[in-house]
Design a protein around this motif. Structure first.
Motif, mmCIF file in Angstrom:
data_model
loop_
_atom_site.group_PDB
_atom_site.id
_atom_site.type_symbol
_atom_site.label_atom_id
_atom_site.label_comp_id
_atom_site.label_asym_id
_atom_site.label_seq_id
_atom_site.Cartn_x
_atom_site.Cartn_y
_atom_site.Cartn_z
ATOM 1 N N ASN A 24 6.002 -1.489 -0.827
ATOM 2 C CA ASN A 24 4.749 -0.876 -1.244
ATOM 3 C C ASN A 24 3.879 -1.989 -1.836
ATOM 4 O OD1 ASN A 24 2.691 0.364 -2.638
ATOM 5 N ND2 ASN A 24 3.975 1.993 -3.449
ATOM 6 N N ASP A 26 1.061 -1.948 -3.471
ATOM 7 C CA ASP A 26 0.600 -1.661 -4.833
ATOM 8 C C ASP A 26 1.701 -1.985 -5.835
ATOM 9 O OD1 ASP A 26 -1.952 -0.704 -4.108
ATOM 10 O OD2 ASP A 26 -1.154 1.301 -3.726
ATOM 11 N N ASP A 27 2.900 -1.533 -5.532
ATOM 12 C CA ASP A 27 4.059 -1.754 -6.391
ATOM 13 C C ASP A 27 4.253 -3.256 -6.625
ATOM 14 O OD1 ASP A 27 7.161 -2.219 -6.688
ATOM 15 O OD2 ASP A 27 6.817 -0.122 -7.233
ATOM 16 N N ILE A 30 1.376 -4.761 -8.821
ATOM 17 C CA ILE A 30 1.491 -4.356 -10.228
ATOM 18 C C ILE A 30 2.624 -5.124 -10.900
ATOM 19 C CG2 ILE A 30 2.079 -2.427 -11.763
ATOM 20 C CD1 ILE A 30 0.577 -0.628 -9.652
ATOM 21 N N LYS A 93 2.750 5.645 -8.733
ATOM 22 C CA LYS A 93 1.811 5.580 -7.616
ATOM 23 C C LYS A 93 0.392 5.563 -8.185
ATOM 24 C CE LYS A 93 0.395 7.893 -3.437
ATOM 25 N NZ LYS A 93 0.254 9.156 -2.751
ATOM 26 N N PRO A 94 -0.439 4.600 -7.777
ATOM 27 C CA PRO A 94 -1.802 4.524 -8.299
ATOM 28 C C PRO A 94 -2.633 5.766 -7.955
ATOM 29 C CG PRO A 94 -1.193 2.484 -7.216
ATOM 30 C CD PRO A 94 -0.115 3.482 -6.894
ATOM 31 N N TYR A 101 -8.253 2.493 -9.860
ATOM 32 C CA TYR A 101 -6.884 2.959 -9.653
ATOM 33 C C TYR A 101 -6.101 2.771 -10.946
ATOM 34 C CZ TYR A 101 -8.015 2.995 -4.723
ATOM 35 O OH TYR A 101 -8.601 3.260 -3.508
ATOM 36 N N SER A 103 -2.155 3.204 -12.692
ATOM 37 C CA SER A 103 -0.729 3.366 -12.432
ATOM 38 C C SER A 103 0.041 3.189 -13.740
ATOM 39 C CB SER A 103 -0.259 2.327 -11.414
ATOM 40 O OG SER A 103 1.151 2.323 -11.329
ATOM 41 N N SER A 160 -6.956 -1.164 -11.610
ATOM 42 C CA SER A 160 -7.552 -2.055 -10.623
ATOM 43 C C SER A 160 -8.680 -1.351 -9.893
ATOM 44 C CB SER A 160 -6.484 -2.486 -9.604
ATOM 45 O OG SER A 160 -7.056 -3.302 -8.595
ATOM 46 N N ARG A 163 -7.055 -2.816 -5.956
ATOM 47 C CA ARG A 163 -5.614 -2.679 -5.709
ATOM 48 C C ARG A 163 -4.938 -4.023 -5.424
ATOM 49 N NH1 ARG A 163 -5.049 2.771 -2.123
ATOM 50 N NH2 ARG A 163 -2.880 2.669 -2.775
ATOM 51 N N LYS A 164 -5.612 -5.105 -5.809
ATOM 52 C CA LYS A 164 -5.025 -6.434 -5.667
ATOM 53 C C LYS A 164 -4.862 -7.075 -7.034
ATOM 54 C CE LYS A 164 -6.935 -7.083 -1.108
ATOM 55 N NZ LYS A 164 -8.172 -7.247 -0.443
ATOM 56 N N TRP A 166 -4.698 -6.481 -10.959
ATOM 57 C CA TRP A 166 -4.403 -5.400 -11.898
ATOM 58 C C TRP A 166 -4.491 -5.911 -13.321
ATOM 59 C CZ3 TRP A 166 -3.493 -0.404 -10.294
ATOM 60 C CH2 TRP A 166 -3.344 -0.216 -8.921
#
Length: 191
Positions: A24, A26-27, A30, A93-94, A101, A103, A160, A163-164, A166
């Motif tokens: 993932n 995003d995971d 983060i 999950k964002p 976003y 999370s 974010s 999403r890059k 954070w």
């Protein structure tokens, strides 16, 4: 028939193995931001640590106040704190709220707080303070070193726009009243 069964089992095993290792993005992003933040504190790069904090948080406390607080905590000559380990719990999950976003994530820090320069009364008070914050089962005193080893459960909100990159805000209950000005209600309700 036996060969078909073996092939079918192999295909299912390969499929489920691949599904489990699917990354993932995003995971990962983060986690990378959080590891960077913890490492800046570990290596006493406090100014870089402050740059990891969500800018809206500085409407509550100024950058200077946060820098001073982190310096008092991690560059204190009386209580030398050494971050020894970091383990991730969950990375939420964002959720997209008002163009950003959010999370919520959990992690655990193992820290050693050397209090050997303090007198016995001060060591005891420091221990009581750590126990009240982290819980009795998460604080252990090592008498021959004059140190407390703390397993600190931590919660953070990563924010974010793209999403890059954070930025982070500590999401503990003790800060919840201040975070009303920083985080959306939907996120605050989950803290």
């Amino acid at each position: 028939m036996k060969d078909k069964l073996i092939i079918l089992i192999f295909i299912f095993t390969a499929y489920f193995s691949f599904a489990q290792t699917k990354v993932n993005p995003d995971d990962q992003a983060i986690r990378k931001s959080l590891v960077y933040f913890v490492n800046t504190i570990k290596y006493k790069k406090i100014d870089q640590a402050v740059e990891c904090i969500y800018p809206k948080f500085f409407t509550i406390n100024s950058k200077e106040q946060i820098t001073q607080l982190l310096n008092m905590t991690y560059n204190n000559p009386f209580v030398k704190i050494d971050i020894q380990d970091m383990k991730f719990g969950t990375v939420g999950k964002p959720e997209l709220i008002s163009g950003e976003y959010f999370s919520l994530s959990n992690y655990y820090l193992t820290m050693k707080a050397n209090v050997s320069s303090m007198n016995e009364d001060m060591k005891k008070k420091a221990g009581e303070m750590m126990i009240s914050k982290y819980g009795k089962t998460n604080v252990k005193y090592i008498a021959n070193e004059g140190s407390y080893v703390i397993t600190a459960p931590m919660k953070v909100c990563a924010i974010s726009k793209d999403r890059k990159t954070w930025k982070l805000v500590f999401a503990d209950n003790e800060f919840k009243s201040q975070l009303v000005k920083v985080l959306p209600k939907k996120i605050l309700d989950k803290i």
